[in-house]
Design a protein around this motif. Structure first.
Motif, PDB file in Angstrom:
ATOM      1  N   THR A 114       0.830  -1.198   0.000  1.00 61.90           N
ATOM      2  CA  THR A 114       0.000   0.000   0.000  1.00 61.90           C
ATOM      3  C   THR A 114       0.865   1.248   0.000  1.00 61.90           C
ATOM      4  N   THR A 115       0.342   2.318  -0.593  1.00 64.93           N
ATOM      5  CA  THR A 115       1.031   3.607  -0.558  1.00 64.93           C
ATOM      6  C   THR A 115       0.581   4.414   0.661  1.00 64.93           C
ATOM      7  N   ALA A 116      -0.444   3.960   1.346  1.00 66.29           N
ATOM      8  CA  ALA A 116      -0.968   4.671   2.515  1.00 66.29           C
ATOM      9  C   ALA A 116      -0.018   4.540   3.702  1.00 66.29           C
ATOM     10  N   LEU A 117      -0.038   5.529   4.556  1.00 65.10           N
ATOM     11  CA  LEU A 117       0.716   5.518   5.814  1.00 65.10           C
ATOM     12  C   LEU A 117       2.208   5.234   5.632  1.00 65.10           C
ATOM     13  N   GLY A 118       2.775   5.732   4.566  1.00 67.31           N
ATOM     14  CA  GLY A 118       4.213   5.573   4.370  1.00 67.31           C
ATOM     15  C   GLY A 118       4.623   4.187   3.924  1.00 67.31           C
ATOM     16  N   GLY A 119       3.673   3.392   3.498  1.00 70.72           N
ATOM     17  CA  GLY A 119       3.986   2.051   3.013  1.00 70.72           C
ATOM     18  C   GLY A 119       3.548   0.982   3.983  1.00 70.72           C
ATOM     19  N   GLY A 120       3.514  -0.226   3.490  1.00 70.76           N
ATOM     20  CA  GLY A 120       3.093  -1.351   4.307  1.00 70.76           C
ATOM     21  C   GLY A 120       2.367  -2.355   3.437  1.00 70.76           C
ATOM     22  N   SER A 121       1.586  -3.197   4.094  1.00 71.14           N
ATOM     23  CA  SER A 121       0.843  -4.216   3.354  1.00 71.14           C
ATOM     24  C   SER A 121      -0.641  -4.028   3.588  1.00 71.14           C
ATOM     25  N   THR A 122      -1.414  -4.582   2.672  1.00 72.25           N
ATOM     26  CA  THR A 122      -2.867  -4.473   2.778  1.00 72.25           C
ATOM     27  C   THR A 122      -3.513  -5.785   2.363  1.00 72.25           C
ATOM     28  N   GLU A 123      -4.665  -6.036   2.942  1.00 68.45           N
ATOM     29  CA  GLU A 123      -5.446  -7.208   2.589  1.00 68.45           C
ATOM     30  C   GLU A 123      -6.912  -6.779   2.574  1.00 68.45           C
ATOM     31  N   MET A 124      -7.681  -7.280   1.607  1.00 71.16           N
ATOM     32  CA  MET A 124      -9.064  -6.862   1.442  1.00 71.16           C
ATOM     33  C   MET A 124      -9.951  -8.078   1.195  1.00 71.16           C
ATOM     34  N   TRP A 125     -11.153  -8.030   1.784  1.00 68.92           N
ATOM     35  CA  TRP A 125     -12.169  -9.042   1.541  1.00 68.92           C
ATOM     36  C   TRP A 125     -13.456  -8.321   1.182  1.00 68.92           C
TER      37      TRP A 125
ATOM     38  N   HIS B 211     -13.981  -5.393   4.000  1.00 72.91           N
ATOM     39  CA  HIS B 211     -13.033  -5.300   5.112  1.00 72.91           C
ATOM     40  C   HIS B 211     -11.644  -5.104   4.514  1.00 72.91           C
ATOM     41  N   VAL B 212     -10.962  -4.037   4.914  1.00 77.55           N
ATOM     42  CA  VAL B 212      -9.593  -3.766   4.481  1.00 77.55           C
ATOM     43  C   VAL B 212      -8.718  -3.709   5.720  1.00 77.55           C
ATOM     44  N   ARG B 213      -7.650  -4.496   5.729  1.00 79.27           N
ATOM     45  CA  ARG B 213      -6.696  -4.490   6.842  1.00 79.27           C
ATOM     46  C   ARG B 213      -5.354  -3.998   6.307  1.00 79.27           C
ATOM     47  N   THR B 214      -4.796  -2.980   6.957  1.00 76.99           N
ATOM     48  CA  THR B 214      -3.520  -2.395   6.559  1.00 76.99           C
ATOM     49  C   THR B 214      -2.527  -2.548   7.705  1.00 76.99           C
ATOM     50  N   THR B 215      -1.306  -2.948   7.360  1.00 73.23           N
ATOM     51  CA  THR B 215      -0.233  -3.054   8.345  1.00 73.23           C
ATOM     52  C   THR B 215       0.876  -2.087   7.938  1.00 73.23           C
ATOM     53  N   SER B 216       1.225  -1.181   8.828  1.00 75.93           N
ATOM     54  CA  SER B 216       2.227  -0.152   8.546  1.00 75.93           C
ATOM     55  C   SER B 216       3.642  -0.724   8.610  1.00 75.93           C
TER      56      SER B 216
ATOM     57  N   SER C 133     -18.395   7.256   8.817  1.00 73.03           N
ATOM     58  CA  SER C 133     -18.640   8.349   7.873  1.00 73.03           C
ATOM     59  C   SER C 133     -19.597   7.831   6.814  1.00 73.03           C
ATOM     60  N   GLN C 134     -20.337   8.740   6.214  1.00 73.03           N
ATOM     61  CA  GLN C 134     -21.388   8.375   5.264  1.00 73.03           C
ATOM     62  C   GLN C 134     -21.063   8.881   3.869  1.00 73.03           C
ATOM     63  N   GLY C 135     -21.675   8.242   2.872  1.00 69.56           N
ATOM     64  CA  GLY C 135     -21.697   8.800   1.539  1.00 69.56           C
ATOM     65  C   GLY C 135     -20.730   8.218   0.527  1.00 69.56           C
ATOM     66  N   GLN C 136     -19.709   7.525   0.947  1.00 67.53           N
ATOM     67  CA  GLN C 136     -18.765   6.945  -0.007  1.00 67.53           C
ATOM     68  C   GLN C 136     -19.150   5.502  -0.272  1.00 67.53           C
ATOM     69  N   PRO C 137     -19.447   5.153  -1.533  1.00 63.25           N
ATOM     70  CA  PRO C 137     -19.811   3.767  -1.812  1.00 63.25           C
ATOM     71  C   PRO C 137     -18.641   2.821  -1.530  1.00 63.25           C
ATOM     72  N   CYS C 138     -18.961   1.613  -1.136  1.00 65.82           N
ATOM     73  CA  CYS C 138     -17.924   0.647  -0.765  1.00 65.82           C
ATOM     74  C   CYS C 138     -17.042   0.261  -1.946  1.00 65.82           C
ATOM     75  N   ASP C 139     -17.574   0.329  -3.164  1.00 73.21           N
ATOM     76  CA  ASP C 139     -16.750  -0.052  -4.307  1.00 73.21           C
ATOM     77  C   ASP C 139     -15.652   0.963  -4.607  1.00 73.21           C
ATOM     78  N   THR C 140     -15.640   2.086  -3.916  1.00 77.17           N
ATOM     79  CA  THR C 140     -14.567   3.073  -4.070  1.00 77.17           C
ATOM     80  C   THR C 140     -13.205   2.445  -3.811  1.00 77.17           C
ATOM     81  N   TYR C 141     -13.154   1.430  -2.970  1.00 75.94           N
ATOM     82  CA  TYR C 141     -11.888   0.798  -2.591  1.00 75.94           C
ATOM     83  C   TYR C 141     -11.306  -0.104  -3.678  1.00 75.94           C
ATOM     84  N   TYR C 142     -12.114  -0.444  -4.690  1.00 75.21           N
ATOM     85  CA  TYR C 142     -11.600  -1.307  -5.755  1.00 75.21           C
ATOM     86  C   TYR C 142     -12.092  -0.906  -7.149  1.00 75.21           C
ATOM     87  N   LYS C 143     -12.916   0.096  -7.235  1.00 71.03           N
ATOM     88  CA  LYS C 143     -13.531   0.499  -8.499  1.00 71.03           C
ATOM     89  C   LYS C 143     -12.511   1.107  -9.465  1.00 71.03           C
TER      90      LYS C 143
END
Length: 186
Positions: free
Chosen positions: A16-27, A35-40, A88-98
């Motif tokens: 992932t590019t978030a939080l200065g790098g790390g790993s991510t996993e998504m279901w 569900h998105v899990r990020t490890t810094s 938070s409201q208003g952002q569709p869930c597919d934003t994470y992979y669309k």
């Protein structure tokens, strides 16, 4: 392409590019949510984001880290908040992979992902560039995303389409609103 991703469960993992790098996993499970899990890389901390029906649940520690990294604030997460999720409201869930509508075919970057021939589409804005590798078959599923943001790069690979996973949203007693989060860390 996005329709194929929305209608069936999948798993994704990578960097992932978030939080200065790390790993991510998504279901993703269409009826249950995301569900998105990020490890810094820097701290080794694991943080989670959940999403269902337009409501996003972000772990308070992840939100605080993101605000610190962006330089917008230096919130201290009170001891009572480490296992709390900010809604938070208003952002569709597919934003994470669309794949964004502005993405354009990029045949120069066509490739193969895990033995499957892919065609590439690219979306770029300023210093950000995303290259999506899409299965060149009848289902046209996203198989890989390579991103460049602020000098960092990441690669996420999508797999396990149609497999059974369980995604459960955080319980109500472990959630707070964004305004409650701001008042507690402000």
């Amino acid at each position: 392409m996005n329709f194929q991703m929305r209608i069936r469960s999948f798993h994704a993992s990578g960097t992932t590019t978030a939080l200065g790098g790390g790993s991510t996993e998504m279901w993703w499970v269409p009826q249950q949510g995301l569900h998105v899990r990020t490890t810094s890389d820097r701290t080794g901390k694991t943080s989670d984001v959940f999403c269902k029906d337009g409501t996003t649940y972000t772990s308070a520690t992840l939100l605080a880290d993101a605000l610190r990294q962006s330089g917008r604030a230096d919130p201290a997460v009170p001891a009572a908040l480490p296992d709390v999720y900010v809604t938070s409201q208003g952002q569709p869930c597919d934003t994470y992979y669309k794949i964004p509508e502005m993405a354009k075919p990029d045949p120069v970057q066509d490739s193969t992902v895990n033995g499957v021939k892919t065609f590439a589409v690219t979306a770029a804005a300023g210093p950000t560039q995303d290259v999506y590798q899409i299965a060149d078959e009848g289902t046209y599923r996203l198989l890989q995303l390579k991103s460049k943001r602020d000098g960092r790069t990441s690669t996420t690979t999508y797999d396990s389409f149609g497999e059974k996973f369980t995604v459960a949203m955080p319980p109500k007693d472990k959630t707070i609103t964004m305004s409650e989060f701001r008042s507690r860390v402000g």
